[in-house]
Design a protein around this motif. Structure first.
Motif, PDB file in Angstrom:
ATOM      1  N   LEU A  23      11.878   7.011   2.334  1.00 27.19           N
ATOM      2  CA  LEU A  23      12.132   5.847   1.497  1.00 27.19           C
ATOM      3  C   LEU A  23      13.151   6.223   0.437  1.00 27.19           C
ATOM      4  O   LEU A  23      12.978   7.214  -0.297  1.00 27.19           O
ATOM      5  CB  LEU A  23      10.843   5.370   0.819  1.00 27.19           C
ATOM      6  N   ASN A  24      14.220   5.465   0.369  1.00 30.18           N
ATOM      7  CA  ASN A  24      15.261   5.707  -0.620  1.00 30.18           C
ATOM      8  C   ASN A  24      14.970   4.862  -1.848  1.00 30.18           C
ATOM      9  O   ASN A  24      15.359   3.698  -1.945  1.00 30.18           O
ATOM     10  CB  ASN A  24      16.640   5.360  -0.038  1.00 30.18           C
ATOM     11  N   LEU A  25      14.225   5.449  -2.770  1.00 34.59           N
ATOM     12  CA  LEU A  25      13.797   4.718  -3.954  1.00 34.59           C
ATOM     13  C   LEU A  25      14.266   5.434  -5.209  1.00 34.59           C
ATOM     14  O   LEU A  25      13.477   5.992  -5.977  1.00 34.59           O
ATOM     15  CB  LEU A  25      12.267   4.584  -3.972  1.00 34.59           C
ATOM     16  N   PRO A  26      15.578   5.463  -5.455  1.00 33.07           N
ATOM     17  CA  PRO A  26      16.102   6.214  -6.606  1.00 33.07           C
ATOM     18  C   PRO A  26      15.617   5.677  -7.935  1.00 33.07           C
ATOM     19  O   PRO A  26      15.523   6.407  -8.910  1.00 33.07           O
ATOM     20  CB  PRO A  26      17.619   6.060  -6.462  1.00 33.07           C
ATOM     21  N   SER A  27      15.290   4.391  -8.000  1.00 34.03           N
ATOM     22  CA  SER A  27      14.899   3.797  -9.275  1.00 34.03           C
ATOM     23  C   SER A  27      13.524   4.256  -9.739  1.00 34.03           C
ATOM     24  O   SER A  27      13.162   4.070 -10.885  1.00 34.03           O
ATOM     25  CB  SER A  27      14.906   2.270  -9.167  1.00 34.03           C
ATOM     26  N   ILE A  28      12.734   4.855  -8.829  1.00 32.69           N
ATOM     27  CA  ILE A  28      11.436   5.375  -9.258  1.00 32.69           C
ATOM     28  C   ILE A  28      11.327   6.853  -8.873  1.00 32.69           C
ATOM     29  O   ILE A  28      10.271   7.342  -8.506  1.00 32.69           O
ATOM     30  CB  ILE A  28      10.261   4.576  -8.662  1.00 32.69           C
ATOM     31  N   SER A  29      12.478   7.556  -8.963  1.00 30.42           N
ATOM     32  CA  SER A  29      12.501   8.960  -8.562  1.00 30.42           C
ATOM     33  C   SER A  29      11.733   9.843  -9.542  1.00 30.42           C
ATOM     34  O   SER A  29      11.219  10.894  -9.164  1.00 30.42           O
ATOM     35  CB  SER A  29      13.941   9.449  -8.441  1.00 30.42           C
ATOM     36  N   GLU A  30      11.674   9.449 -10.814  1.00 32.46           N
ATOM     37  CA  GLU A  30      10.945  10.250 -11.786  1.00 32.46           C
ATOM     38  C   GLU A  30       9.447  10.079 -11.552  1.00 32.46           C
ATOM     39  O   GLU A  30       8.952   8.977 -11.428  1.00 32.46           O
ATOM     40  CB  GLU A  30      11.309   9.827 -13.213  1.00 32.46           C
ATOM     41  N   LYS A  31       8.716  11.200 -11.511  1.00 29.54           N
ATOM     42  CA  LYS A  31       7.299  11.152 -11.195  1.00 29.54           C
ATOM     43  C   LYS A  31       6.483  11.920 -12.223  1.00 29.54           C
ATOM     44  O   LYS A  31       6.909  12.963 -12.724  1.00 29.54           O
ATOM     45  CB  LYS A  31       7.022  11.728  -9.805  1.00 29.54           C
ATOM     46  N   SER A  32       5.328  11.410 -12.522  1.00 29.00           N
ATOM     47  CA  SER A  32       4.353  12.093 -13.357  1.00 29.00           C
ATOM     48  C   SER A  32       2.977  11.651 -12.891  1.00 29.00           C
ATOM     49  O   SER A  32       2.545  10.543 -13.183  1.00 29.00           O
ATOM     50  CB  SER A  32       4.554  11.745 -14.839  1.00 29.00           C
ATOM     51  N   TYR A  33       2.308  12.498 -12.113  1.00 32.63           N
ATOM     52  CA  TYR A  33       1.020  12.181 -11.505  1.00 32.63           C
ATOM     53  C   TYR A  33       1.099  10.868 -10.718  1.00 32.63           C
ATOM     54  O   TYR A  33       0.384   9.908 -11.002  1.00 32.63           O
ATOM     55  CB  TYR A  33      -0.081  12.118 -12.565  1.00 32.63           C
ATOM     56  N   PRO A  34       1.994  10.787  -9.735  1.00 34.74           N
ATOM     57  CA  PRO A  34       2.181   9.533  -8.998  1.00 34.74           C
ATOM     58  C   PRO A  34       1.004   9.222  -8.083  1.00 34.74           C
ATOM     59  O   PRO A  34       0.307  10.121  -7.597  1.00 34.74           O
ATOM     60  CB  PRO A  34       3.440   9.812  -8.166  1.00 34.74           C
ATOM     61  N   VAL A  35       0.785   7.937  -7.832  1.00 35.35           N
ATOM     62  CA  VAL A  35      -0.211   7.484  -6.863  1.00 35.35           C
ATOM     63  C   VAL A  35       0.393   6.349  -6.051  1.00 35.35           C
ATOM     64  O   VAL A  35       1.289   5.635  -6.520  1.00 35.35           O
ATOM     65  CB  VAL A  35      -1.523   7.011  -7.533  1.00 35.35           C
ATOM     66  N   ALA A  36      -0.103   6.167  -4.833  1.00 31.16           N
ATOM     67  CA  ALA A  36       0.355   5.091  -3.960  1.00 31.16           C
ATOM     68  C   ALA A  36      -0.821   4.609  -3.126  1.00 31.16           C
ATOM     69  O   ALA A  36      -1.499   5.408  -2.482  1.00 31.16           O
ATOM     70  CB  ALA A  36       1.482   5.580  -3.042  1.00 31.16           C
ATOM     71  N   PHE A  37      -1.084   3.309  -3.184  1.00 31.90           N
ATOM     72  CA  PHE A  37      -2.223   2.733  -2.477  1.00 31.90           C
ATOM     73  C   PHE A  37      -1.780   1.495  -1.697  1.00 31.90           C
ATOM     74  O   PHE A  37      -0.787   0.853  -2.041  1.00 31.90           O
ATOM     75  CB  PHE A  37      -3.329   2.312  -3.458  1.00 31.90           C
ATOM     76  N   ALA A  38      -2.566   1.159  -0.673  1.00 35.37           N
ATOM     77  CA  ALA A  38      -2.380  -0.130  -0.015  1.00 35.37           C
ATOM     78  C   ALA A  38      -2.794  -1.222  -1.001  1.00 35.37           C
ATOM     79  O   ALA A  38      -3.753  -1.060  -1.765  1.00 35.37           O
ATOM     80  CB  ALA A  38      -3.220  -0.206   1.246  1.00 35.37           C
ATOM     81  N   TYR A  39      -2.067  -2.338  -0.974  1.00 38.16           N
ATOM     82  CA  TYR A  39      -2.321  -3.390  -1.966  1.00 38.16           C
ATOM     83  C   TYR A  39      -2.089  -4.756  -1.350  1.00 38.16           C
ATOM     84  O   TYR A  39      -1.185  -4.940  -0.529  1.00 38.16           O
ATOM     85  CB  TYR A  39      -1.389  -3.206  -3.169  1.00 38.16           C
ATOM     86  N   THR A  40      -2.904  -5.701  -1.740  1.00 36.40           N
ATOM     87  CA  THR A  40      -2.726  -7.092  -1.341  1.00 36.40           C
ATOM     88  C   THR A  40      -3.059  -7.987  -2.522  1.00 36.40           C
ATOM     89  O   THR A  40      -4.041  -7.753  -3.235  1.00 36.40           O
ATOM     90  CB  THR A  40      -3.615  -7.437  -0.131  1.00 36.40           C
ATOM     91  N   GLU A  41      -2.217  -8.987  -2.775  1.00 34.48           N
ATOM     92  CA  GLU A  41      -2.464  -9.886  -3.903  1.00 34.48           C
ATOM     93  C   GLU A  41      -3.741 -10.691  -3.687  1.00 34.48           C
ATOM     94  O   GLU A  41      -4.061 -11.080  -2.553  1.00 34.48           O
ATOM     95  CB  GLU A  41      -1.300 -10.854  -4.076  1.00 34.48           C
ATOM     96  N   SER A  42      -4.456 -10.957  -4.780  1.00 35.41           N
ATOM     97  CA  SER A  42      -5.661 -11.772  -4.678  1.00 35.41           C
ATOM     98  C   SER A  42      -5.917 -12.492  -5.990  1.00 35.41           C
ATOM     99  O   SER A  42      -5.304 -12.208  -7.018  1.00 35.41           O
ATOM    100  CB  SER A  42      -6.873 -10.909  -4.309  1.00 35.41           C
ATOM    101  N   LEU A  43      -6.848 -13.435  -5.929  1.00 30.44           N
ATOM    102  CA  LEU A  43      -7.306 -14.174  -7.109  1.00 30.44           C
ATOM    103  C   LEU A  43      -8.663 -13.670  -7.573  1.00 30.44           C
ATOM    104  O   LEU A  43      -9.302 -14.314  -8.415  1.00 30.44           O
ATOM    105  CB  LEU A  43      -7.406 -15.672  -6.789  1.00 30.44           C
ATOM    106  N   LEU A  44      -9.118 -12.544  -7.060  1.00 32.35           N
ATOM    107  CA  LEU A  44     -10.467 -12.075  -7.348  1.00 32.35           C
ATOM    108  C   LEU A  44     -10.679 -11.829  -8.842  1.00 32.35           C
ATOM    109  O   LEU A  44      -9.789 -11.356  -9.543  1.00 32.35           O
ATOM    110  CB  LEU A  44     -10.762 -10.788  -6.583  1.00 32.35           C
ATOM    111  N   SER A  45     -11.869 -12.121  -9.274  1.00 27.98           N
ATOM    112  CA  SER A  45     -12.257 -11.876 -10.652  1.00 27.98           C
ATOM    113  C   SER A  45     -12.536 -10.394 -10.846  1.00 27.98           C
ATOM    114  O   SER A  45     -13.157  -9.754  -9.999  1.00 27.98           O
ATOM    115  CB  SER A  45     -13.513 -12.687 -10.991  1.00 27.98           C
ATOM    116  N   CYS A  46     -12.099  -9.839 -11.966  1.00 30.82           N
ATOM    117  CA  CYS A  46     -12.334  -8.430 -12.248  1.00 30.82           C
ATOM    118  C   CYS A  46     -13.816  -8.135 -12.463  1.00 30.82           C
ATOM    119  O   CYS A  46     -14.253  -6.985 -12.280  1.00 30.82           O
ATOM    120  CB  CYS A  46     -11.547  -8.002 -13.484  1.00 30.82           C
ATOM    121  N   GLY A  47     -14.569  -9.140 -12.847  1.00 31.74           N
ATOM    122  CA  GLY A  47     -15.984  -8.931 -13.115  1.00 31.74           C
ATOM    123  C   GLY A  47     -16.871  -9.224 -11.927  1.00 31.74           C
ATOM    124  O   GLY A  47     -18.095  -9.254 -12.068  1.00 31.74           O
ATOM    125  N   GLY A  48     -16.306  -9.425 -10.743  1.00 30.78           N
ATOM    126  CA  GLY A  48     -17.122  -9.773  -9.594  1.00 30.78           C
ATOM    127  C   GLY A  48     -17.462 -11.256  -9.588  1.00 30.78           C
ATOM    128  O   GLY A  48     -16.879 -12.052 -10.337  1.00 30.78           O
TER     129      GLY A  48
END
Length: 388
Positions: free
Chosen positions: A357-382
């Motif tokens: 992946l050519n992602l120069p705009s986020i080349s700087e890293k400090s404890y990076p993480v990457a997860f699968a993600y999908t938008e939702s309307l879910l409430s944070c409180g369940g």
């Protein structure tokens, strides 16, 4: 009269059927819109707001959204959480989530159904100075699409940094958070003794409070690639999984700790020899193990087929040199996302191919993480929680 009445009744039923059909079409179309548009649609009229706010609609929207997951990458911790959504090797959207006031740096520990779990140390006074309290964590559930967040209640006092894991289910928008902590013993004189015992407690979104399970059979292994020593954990097929450190080297996994939603603990053996760069991920709902061998410049990907039965999915050469440190590994469907010191790579298990992946705009890293993600309307409180 009877025939006329029957005709009127039939016409009424036909009209009502048309209304119901039109309503179903309306809801179906609406559920496929991006969350940002749905939030705007809530202000159109009272009926639209009621539809979009209903749990049935929220569940339907999530169902459609989960068919098109992307990656959410948080490469660098700064005063504003800059989250990058990546699909087909490109940044498709940037989300910013401003820090809450007076917080230590936040890190993301998991992403499920559009909700992120964030942790950070708290502040304390020490010798007249305000410093990070390394024995406590604040835990938040946030939805970056709706920009809502929930701060969980404070857990039990701990003698060291707690470890957590997040489990979802059995219904949509229900979750439990397992928190491992070091409970200090109290002597008969009321003083804290030097000894401590490791326990586990669980927070449930259905109750809104913590309950102590008791002594933990094992303690999750801490990650050397996290500022808070957070643990690599994954939720798959109704179970939570963490690494347990080896008896001979606390940087290398020795076993896998498991717990189900009924709070039953167990362990799973690891296949063959693993390394410091080992990661637990979920591939299409199944527990999987990714092991990077730096010296050989290879990676093994294992899938748990049955209890303690591992299948070697593949063993391939990595495209990066062995002096590149693997900092994080995530997964989406049949893809593995690798974050190294200088690169981002995706390995496609179906095509058996690598792509950089050519992602120069986020080349700087400090404890990076990457997860699968999908938008939702879910409430944070369940389903029954209140957001703050």
């Amino acid at each position: 009269m009877g025939e006329t009445g029957d005709k009127v009744s039939n016409k009424t039923m036909d009209k009502w059927g048309e209304v119901e059909y039109a309503e179903n079409v309306f809801v179906n179309i609406l559920s496929r819109l991006p969350v940002k548009l749905l939030l705007a649609c809530k202000s159109v009229c009272k009926h639209w707001r009621q539809v979009i706010s209903s749990q049935a609609f929220i569940d339907l929207q999530l169902l459609w959204s989960k068919k098109h997951p992307v990656y959410i990458v948080y490469p660098f911790m700064n005063l504003v959480m800059e989250l990058n959504l990546i699909d087909n090797g490109e940044i498709t959207k940037r989300l910013t989530f401003p820090y809450f006031s007076n917080l230590c740096p936040l890190t993301i520990v998991c992403s499920v159904d559009g909700l992120l779990c964030l942790i950070n140390h708290t502040w304390k006074e020490d010798s007249g100075k305000i410093v990070e309290d390394k024995t406590d964590l604040q835990i938040r559930i946030c939805n970056p699409a709706t920009r809502n967040a929930l701060l969980l209640p404070k857990g039990s006092p701990s003698g060291e940094t707690p470890s957590i894991g997040v489990a979802f289910g059995p219904r949509t928008n229900e979750y439990k958070i397992f928190r491992f902590f070091c409970a200090k013993r109290i002597s008969h004189a009321g003083h804290q003794s030097r000894g401590s015992r490791r326990q586990c407690e669980v927070y449930s979104s259905s109750t809104g409070f913590w309950s102590v399970i008791g002594r933990a059979p094992h303690y999750p292994m801490r990650s050397s690639h996290s500022p808070m020593g957070s643990t690599n954990h994954v939720f798959a097929n109704g179970m939570l999984y963490w690494f347990i450190a080896s008896d001979t080297d606390d940087k290398i996994p020795g076993l896998i700790l498991t717990v189900d939603m009924e709070q039953n603990f167990g362990t799973i053996d690891l296949p063959l020899e693993v390394t410091e760069h080992s990661y637990l991920v979920s591939l299409e709902g199944r527990l999987s193990l990714v092991v990077v061998y730096d010296e050989d410049e290879t990676v093994n990907i294992w899938v748990l087929e049955d209890e303690n039965e591992w299948e070697l999915k593949c063993s391939v050469n990595v495209p990066f040199p062995n002096n590149e440190c693997t900092e994080f590994v995530g997964a989406r469907e049949q893809e593995i996302f690798f974050v190294t010191s200088n690169y981002y790579y995706i390995y496609d298990l179906d095509r058996m191919s690598w792509s950089e992946l050519n992602l120069p705009s986020i080349s700087e890293k400090s404890y990076p993480v990457a997860f699968a993600y999908t938008e939702s309307l879910l409430s944070c409180g369940g389903r029954v929680g209140l957001e703050i």
